[in-house]
Design an enzyme around this catalytic site. Structure first.
Site, PDB file in Angstrom:
ATOM      1  N   LYS A  10     -13.365  -7.794  -6.133  1.00  0.00           N
ATOM      2  CA  LYS A  10     -13.643  -8.090  -4.731  1.00  0.00           C
ATOM      3  C   LYS A  10     -15.052  -8.666  -4.658  1.00  0.00           C
ATOM      4  CE  LYS A  10     -10.891  -4.748  -2.216  1.00  0.00           C
ATOM      5  NZ  LYS A  10     -10.138  -3.911  -3.152  1.00  0.00           N
ATOM      6  N   LYS A  44       0.882  -1.170   0.000  1.00  0.00           N
ATOM      7  CA  LYS A  44       0.000   0.000   0.000  1.00  0.00           C
ATOM      8  C   LYS A  44       0.915   1.214   0.000  1.00  0.00           C
ATOM      9  CE  LYS A  44      -4.141  -1.970   0.745  1.00  0.00           C
ATOM     10  NZ  LYS A  44      -5.451  -1.663   0.207  1.00  0.00           N
TER      11      LYS A  44
HETATM   12 MG    MG Z   1      -7.286  -1.801  -3.883  1.00  0.00          MG
END
Ligand code: MG
Length: 330
Positions: free
Chosen positions: A228, A129
């Protein structure tokens, strides 16, 4: 359809991304019962910081008979689980084993030996990230890319600006950039700006999938798609991925182990149907939270999530232990 829920809390061990602090996170497990005693389980873990309705709001809406899009996905997953339970089979039975990426949400907390551990564990892809601290990011990304042991995925959660992104990518040597698997969500999706971003490396779209106007294009508008199952209509999504032959990364939602396992099993299912489109998945995030009892039922072997015992997605013992509250619809 009868819905019951169980509220849980997850306590992060580390910072989860550049906008979320380390506070405990709330979510619910749901038990959905259809006529004929068809019962299945799933997770609902809202991320209001990324636009999901807050948990309390989704619950009070549900009492009024209003089902949020996110809850709709959870119910879809619960149905998959329920049908397998009804048929007395485990969804793990015929599931191909899929490798996960190694997720690092806060590079400033990554220990010196983290890459050695990842390599020894059998991981071949690192996902970081990005966007908290430029210099730290550069140092870490360079280390990963120079080690030549991994492909690197860099996720900005749409928080970069073009100038920042350009500086970021230009600071990495071209030969190193070749080992970037993709950059995910550098900024909110716009065709033109993504086209320029793609000159540096492959670019993936996660959050802004619905903003992509596929019909207007005659070439794939992105290099990779992030799916997702907790958040997207899987079938509709795969129609586009297949039509444009865009590789897909199936990921979990940094949610409860139940959500993690659901995502991994959807990935396995898609692997059977669309083999070449489904690569290294991103469904392993249990290390981000302090251990939940459900985690004790899971075995992790390097980059692989092993079969969880029970029918459907597994965890039967735990689902039976929990005290469920039925949602009274008014
Ligand atoms: Mg993402």
């Amino acid at each position: 359809m009868k819905i019951s829920y169980y509220q849980y809390q997850l306590d992060p061990v580390v910072e989860l991304n550049a906008v979320t602090n380390q506070k405990p996170r709330r979510g619910i497990l749901i038990q959905v019962e259809w006529p004929g005693a068809v019962i299945g389980y799933a997770d609902l873990h809202p991320w209001p910081e990324f636009g999901d309705g807050p948990l309390d709001e989704q619950l009070s809406d549900l009492r009024k008979g209003k089902i949020s899009f996110q809850l709709e996905q959870s119910i879809w997953l619960a149905k998959r689980d329920a049908l397998a339970r009804k048929a007395d089979v485990s969804l793990w039975e015929l599931a191909p084993r899929l490798k996960n990426n190694f997720l690092i949400t806060d590079v400033s907390k990554a220990t010196d030996d983290v890459l050695d551990r990842a390599k020894q564990g059998g991981f071949s892809t690192i996902k970081m990230k990005a966007g908290r601290d430029f210099d730290q990011d550069m140092e870490f990304a360079t280390k990963v890319l120079k080690s030549a042991n991994f492909m690197l995925r860099i996720d900005f959660n749409c928080l970069a600006q073009w100038q920042y992104y350009e500086k970021y990518m230009s600071s990495l040597e071209k030969s190193l950039r070749a080992r970037i698997d993709y950059v995910e969500d550098p900024f909110p999706y716009e065709f033109e700006i993504y086209k320029e971003a793609r000159a540096f490396s492959r670019v993936a779209v996660d959050r802004d999938f619905s903003k992509i106007n596929f019909d207007e294009r005659n070439a794939p508008p992105v290099d990779q798609l992030i799916l997702k199952p907790a958040h997207q209509d899987v079938d509709k999504f795969m129609v586009q991925a297949k039509k444009w032959m865009i590789p897909v990364t199936v990921t979990s939602y940094m949610d409860h182990p139940v959500g993690m396992v659901h995502a991994a099993l959807v990935a396995a299912d898609l692997k059977k149907k669309h083999d070449t489109l489904i690569g290294t998945i991103g469904c392993m995030h249990h290390h981000l939270y302090h251990k939940d009892i459900f985690q004790t039922a899971m075995t992790i072997a390097g980059p692989y999530i092993q079969r969880v015992g029970g029918k459907g997605i597994g965890f039967d013992f735990f689902f039976h232990q929990i005290t469920w509250s039925q949602v009274r619809m008014s």
